[in-house]
Enzyme design. Structure first.
Site, short mmCIF file in Angstrom:
data_model
loop_
_atom_site.label_atom_id
_atom_site.label_comp_id
_atom_site.label_asym_id
_atom_site.label_seq_id
_atom_site.Cartn_x
_atom_site.Cartn_y
_atom_site.Cartn_z
N GLY A 100 0.79 -1.24 0.00
CA GLY A 100 0.00 0.00 0.00
C GLY A 100 0.82 1.28 0.00
N SER A 101 2.09 1.20 -0.38
CA SER A 101 2.89 2.44 -0.35
C SER A 101 2.41 3.44 -1.41
CB SER A 101 4.38 2.13 -0.52
OG SER A 101 4.66 1.64 -1.80
N ARG B 191 -4.73 -8.29 -9.31
CA ARG B 191 -5.69 -9.14 -10.00
C ARG B 191 -5.91 -8.57 -11.40
NH1 ARG B 191 -5.89 -13.46 -7.46
NH2 ARG B 191 -7.75 -14.01 -8.66
N HIS C 123 2.40 0.54 -12.96
CA HIS C 123 3.08 -0.70 -13.32
C HIS C 123 4.59 -0.49 -13.22
CE1 HIS C 123 3.54 -4.61 -15.25
NE2 HIS C 123 4.48 -4.06 -15.99
N VAL D 52 -3.97 -6.12 -21.32
CA VAL D 52 -3.26 -5.91 -20.04
C VAL D 52 -2.03 -5.01 -20.23
CG1 VAL D 52 -1.97 -7.08 -18.20
CG2 VAL D 52 -4.06 -8.11 -19.09
C1 GAR Z 1 4.01 -1.43 -7.14
O1 GAR Z 1 5.38 -1.49 -7.41
C2 GAR Z 1 3.21 -1.53 -8.42
O2 GAR Z 1 3.84 -0.98 -9.52
C3 GAR Z 1 3.06 -3.01 -8.57
O3 GAR Z 1 2.86 -3.50 -7.27
C4 GAR Z 1 3.57 -2.67 -6.36
C5 GAR Z 1 2.66 -2.34 -5.20
O4 GAR Z 1 3.37 -1.70 -4.17
N1 GAR Z 1 1.96 -3.34 -9.44
C6 GAR Z 1 2.00 -4.30 -10.35
O5 GAR Z 1 2.95 -5.01 -10.50
C7 GAR Z 1 0.74 -4.43 -11.18
N2 GAR Z 1 0.98 -5.23 -12.33
P1 GAR Z 1 2.58 -0.98 -3.00
O6 GAR Z 1 1.54 -1.96 -2.48
O7 GAR Z 1 3.63 -0.67 -1.96
O8 GAR Z 1 1.96 0.26 -3.56
#
Ligand code: GAR
Length: 190
Positions: free
Chosen positions: A6-7, A85, A103, A138
């Site tokens: 969740g950052s 998801r 992403h 996607v």
């Molecule tokens: C982030 O780095 C985001 O880019 C990635 O998940 C992480 C979530 O971090 N998303 C994906 O890979 C989507 N395909 P967070 O929970 O600390 O925000």
């Protein structure tokens, strides 16, 4: 929408709080009960709803519940801030041009899962992140903002992911502002 730490969610909330982004985060939906994002929302005083994907019969029914939730919350924009998801056309069509994703790669390179691992395996010397509108293909919607970061010799998955995330926290609020501006949602001073 968040699935993990969740950052990025917190970066958006902070950007609104310090008026970098003229918006309000009114609701967080998580799919993993008790995840970091959910704990952050509780600390920040933001309403959090858990729609656990394991309790839905299909992707489509989960997305139906998301649409219902966001309509009830009367939101203007929906942000996938680490939503792990795949979303269906049901959610995408309900929020045309209003669904933003972050992403961890310089799209169109390294779409899909573990973009950071894909970049390391490919041996690129430049990685980064992309904030984009969500389309049915996607990781292929209109790019709003990108940031590049170097891949350093000896980088681990963690060290590269951390460097990329620092940039995500900077560009996601910018991208949400741009998405809002495209839709005429920002009210300017005369
Ligand atoms: C982030 O780095 C985001 O880019 C990635 O998940 C992480 C979530 O971090 N998303 C994906 O890979 C989507 N395909 P967070 O929970 O600390 O925000």
């Amino acid at each position: 929408m968040a699935s993990g730490n969740g950052s990025n969610f917190e970066a958006l909330v902070q950007a609104c709080a310090n008026q970098q982004l003229p918006a309000q985060v009114v609701s967080l939906v998580v799919n993993n009960p008790g995840c970091g994002a959910s704990q952050r929302a509780e600390r920040l005083g933001i309403a959090v709803t858990c729609l656990d994907h394991r309790t839905f019969v299909s992707r489509d029914s989960l997305d139906g519940a998301l649409v219902e939730h966001f309509h009830a919350a009367a939101v203007d924009l929906v942000v996938m801030a680490g939503w792990m998801r795949i979303v269906t056309r049901r959610l995408i069509k309900a929020f045309p041009e209003r669904l933003v994703n972050i992403h961890p790669s310089l799209l169109p390179s390294f779409r899909g899962v573990d973009a950071v691992g894909q970049a390391l395996a490919a041996g690129v010397t430049l990685g980064g992140c992309t904030a984009h509108l969500v389309s049915e293909e996607v990781d292929a919607g209109l790019i709003l903002v990108q940031a590049a970061v170097p891949v350093l010799a000896g980088d681990s998955h963690d060290s590269l992911a951390r460097r990329i995330q620092a940039q995500e926290h900077r560009i996601l609020p910018l991208a949400v502002g741009l998405a809002a501006e495209r839709l005429g949602l920002l009210h300017r001073q005369p």
